[in-house]
Motif scaffolding. Structure first.
Motif, mmCIF file in Angstrom:
data_model
loop_
_atom_site.group_PDB
_atom_site.id
_atom_site.type_symbol
_atom_site.label_atom_id
_atom_site.label_comp_id
_atom_site.label_asym_id
_atom_site.label_seq_id
_atom_site.Cartn_x
_atom_site.Cartn_y
_atom_site.Cartn_z
ATOM 1 N N ALA A 207 0.828 -1.210 0.000
ATOM 2 C CA ALA A 207 0.000 0.000 0.000
ATOM 3 C C ALA A 207 0.861 1.258 0.000
ATOM 4 O O ALA A 207 1.922 1.305 0.614
ATOM 5 C CB ALA A 207 -0.915 -0.003 1.215
ATOM 6 N N LYS A 208 0.381 2.282 -0.696
ATOM 7 C CA LYS A 208 1.003 3.596 -0.650
ATOM 8 C C LYS A 208 0.388 4.318 0.538
ATOM 9 O O LYS A 208 -0.835 4.453 0.624
ATOM 10 C CB LYS A 208 0.680 4.391 -1.909
ATOM 11 C CG LYS A 208 1.151 3.780 -3.189
ATOM 12 C CD LYS A 208 0.688 4.677 -4.333
ATOM 13 C CE LYS A 208 0.532 3.917 -5.604
ATOM 14 N NZ LYS A 208 -0.051 4.726 -6.658
ATOM 15 N N THR A 209 1.219 4.787 1.449
ATOM 16 C CA THR A 209 0.715 5.475 2.629
ATOM 17 C C THR A 209 1.615 6.651 2.976
ATOM 18 O O THR A 209 2.836 6.530 2.958
ATOM 19 C CB THR A 209 0.655 4.537 3.853
ATOM 20 O OG1 THR A 209 -0.157 3.410 3.534
ATOM 21 C CG2 THR A 209 0.087 5.235 5.064
ATOM 22 N N PHE A 210 0.988 7.778 3.268
ATOM 23 C CA PHE A 210 1.701 8.932 3.806
ATOM 24 C C PHE A 210 0.995 9.322 5.088
ATOM 25 O O PHE A 210 -0.227 9.473 5.113
ATOM 26 C CB PHE A 210 1.680 10.118 2.831
ATOM 27 C CG PHE A 210 2.338 11.336 3.411
ATOM 28 C CD1 PHE A 210 3.693 11.519 3.291
ATOM 29 C CD2 PHE A 210 1.599 12.285 4.098
ATOM 30 C CE1 PHE A 210 4.317 12.633 3.849
ATOM 31 C CE2 PHE A 210 2.202 13.404 4.653
ATOM 32 C CZ PHE A 210 3.569 13.568 4.525
ATOM 33 N N ALA A 211 1.747 9.467 6.163
ATOM 34 C CA ALA A 211 1.181 9.902 7.437
ATOM 35 C C ALA A 211 2.149 10.875 8.086
ATOM 36 O O ALA A 211 3.369 10.645 8.081
ATOM 37 C CB ALA A 211 0.943 8.701 8.351
ATOM 38 N N GLY A 212 1.618 11.957 8.606
ATOM 39 C CA GLY A 212 2.461 12.929 9.278
ATOM 40 C C GLY A 212 1.655 13.759 10.256
ATOM 41 O O GLY A 212 0.434 13.825 10.191
ATOM 42 N N PHE A 213 2.379 14.389 11.194
ATOM 43 C CA PHE A 213 1.735 15.280 12.151
ATOM 44 C C PHE A 213 2.740 16.322 12.598
ATOM 45 O O PHE A 213 3.950 16.158 12.418
ATOM 46 C CB PHE A 213 1.157 14.517 13.352
ATOM 47 C CG PHE A 213 2.187 13.765 14.151
ATOM 48 C CD1 PHE A 213 2.806 14.348 15.254
ATOM 49 C CD2 PHE A 213 2.532 12.468 13.810
ATOM 50 C CE1 PHE A 213 3.755 13.659 15.984
ATOM 51 C CE2 PHE A 213 3.465 11.763 14.542
ATOM 52 C CZ PHE A 213 4.085 12.355 15.632
ATOM 53 N N GLY A 214 2.223 17.409 13.148
ATOM 54 C CA GLY A 214 3.102 18.474 13.615
ATOM 55 C C GLY A 214 2.327 19.729 13.913
ATOM 56 O O GLY A 214 1.195 19.674 14.402
ATOM 57 N N THR A 215 2.927 20.867 13.573
ATOM 58 C CA THR A 215 2.315 22.159 13.848
ATOM 59 C C THR A 215 2.150 22.928 12.536
ATOM 60 O O THR A 215 2.800 22.619 11.544
ATOM 61 C CB THR A 215 3.179 22.987 14.824
ATOM 62 O OG1 THR A 215 4.470 23.184 14.252
ATOM 63 C CG2 THR A 215 3.299 22.279 16.174
ATOM 64 N N TYR A 216 1.260 23.911 12.571
ATOM 65 C CA TYR A 216 1.037 24.715 11.373
ATOM 66 C C TYR A 216 0.776 26.166 11.742
ATOM 67 O O TYR A 216 0.377 26.471 12.864
ATOM 68 C CB TYR A 216 -0.142 24.178 10.552
ATOM 69 C CG TYR A 216 -1.506 24.507 11.138
ATOM 70 C CD1 TYR A 216 -2.212 25.635 10.719
ATOM 71 C CD2 TYR A 216 -2.088 23.703 12.110
ATOM 72 C CE1 TYR A 216 -3.458 25.940 11.247
ATOM 73 C CE2 TYR A 216 -3.333 24.001 12.645
ATOM 74 C CZ TYR A 216 -4.010 25.122 12.215
ATOM 75 O OH TYR A 216 -5.235 25.428 12.753
ATOM 76 N N THR A 217 1.010 27.038 10.766
ATOM 77 C CA THR A 217 0.569 28.422 10.822
ATOM 78 C C THR A 217 -0.080 28.727 9.486
ATOM 79 O O THR A 217 0.208 28.067 8.480
ATOM 80 C CB THR A 217 1.729 29.422 11.074
ATOM 81 O OG1 THR A 217 2.686 29.302 10.029
ATOM 82 C CG2 THR A 217 2.386 29.172 12.426
ATOM 83 N N PHE A 218 -0.974 29.700 9.478
ATOM 84 C CA PHE A 218 -1.650 30.079 8.244
ATOM 85 C C PHE A 218 -1.673 31.588 8.144
ATOM 86 O O PHE A 218 -2.116 32.272 9.061
ATOM 87 C CB PHE A 218 -3.072 29.520 8.207
ATOM 88 C CG PHE A 218 -3.829 29.920 6.972
ATOM 89 C CD1 PHE A 218 -3.421 29.504 5.721
ATOM 90 C CD2 PHE A 218 -4.952 30.723 7.066
ATOM 91 C CE1 PHE A 218 -4.097 29.882 4.574
ATOM 92 C CE2 PHE A 218 -5.649 31.098 5.927
ATOM 93 C CZ PHE A 218 -5.218 30.673 4.682
ATOM 94 N N ASP A 219 -1.180 32.114 7.032
ATOM 95 C CA ASP A 219 -1.209 33.543 6.755
ATOM 96 C C ASP A 219 -2.349 33.798 5.780
ATOM 97 O O ASP A 219 -2.244 33.476 4.598
ATOM 98 C CB ASP A 219 0.127 33.988 6.158
ATOM 99 C CG ASP A 219 0.191 35.488 5.917
ATOM 100 O OD1 ASP A 219 -0.865 36.119 5.652
ATOM 101 O OD2 ASP A 219 1.303 36.032 5.981
#
Length: 153
Positions: A85-97
């Motif tokens: 299977a093709k899988t991408f998983a990630g987590f973290g922090t974000y900011t939005f302008d």
């Protein structure tokens, strides 16, 4: 680590996200970004101009933004007989302008080791109550991706 164990670990990380020392979303972030989004599509453009659907038929995924500046993302695609299977998983922090449309994501954890610790920027081109579309100018597969999500919650 087996795929099942990794998914359990990712779920555990998502529940602990508020306890991670993270930056908060920018004060100008619209109320529309936080929430849960369902993966719809990702059209990837290669350097030669050809377009490819990286995830194949019937991809699935979720992207979650909380109001305190944390995100969690997973996408699964069609299974290959040779590679699984093709899988991408990630987590973290974000900011939005909101002015520039820049969504900046800092990866605390990821299924692709070289992404951990990276700061990646996406350009939001559409954000409504029900749809989120962004352009990722530098994917891990060396393409430019236009990614569409639909709101779940």
């Amino acid at each position: 680590m087996e795929r099942r164990d990794f998914m359990a670990l990712l779920g555990s990380a998502a529940t602990m996200m508020p306890s991670i020392g993270a930056t908060t979303a920018s004060a100008g972030a619209p109320d529309r970004l936080p929430g849960t989004w369902s993966f719809v599509s990702s059209l990837n453009t290669r350097k030669d101009g050809s377009v490819v659907d990286r995830w194949g038929a019937n991809p699935r995924g979720m992207l979650m933004f909380d109001g305190a500046g944390h995100f969690s993302q997973i996408i699964t695609g069609s299974e290959s007989r040779l590679f699984g299977a093709k899988t991408f998983a990630g987590f973290g922090t974000y900011t939005f302008d909101r002015v520039s449309g820049a969504l900046t994501m800092t990866f605390t954890g990821c299924s692709i080791g070289r992404v951990v610790g990276q700061v990646q920027e996406r350009k939001i081109v559409l954000l409504t109550a029900q749809e989120l579309k962004y352009v990722n100018p530098a994917t891990t597969s060396d393409t430019i991706a236009e990614v569409l999500w639909k709101r779940l919650a």
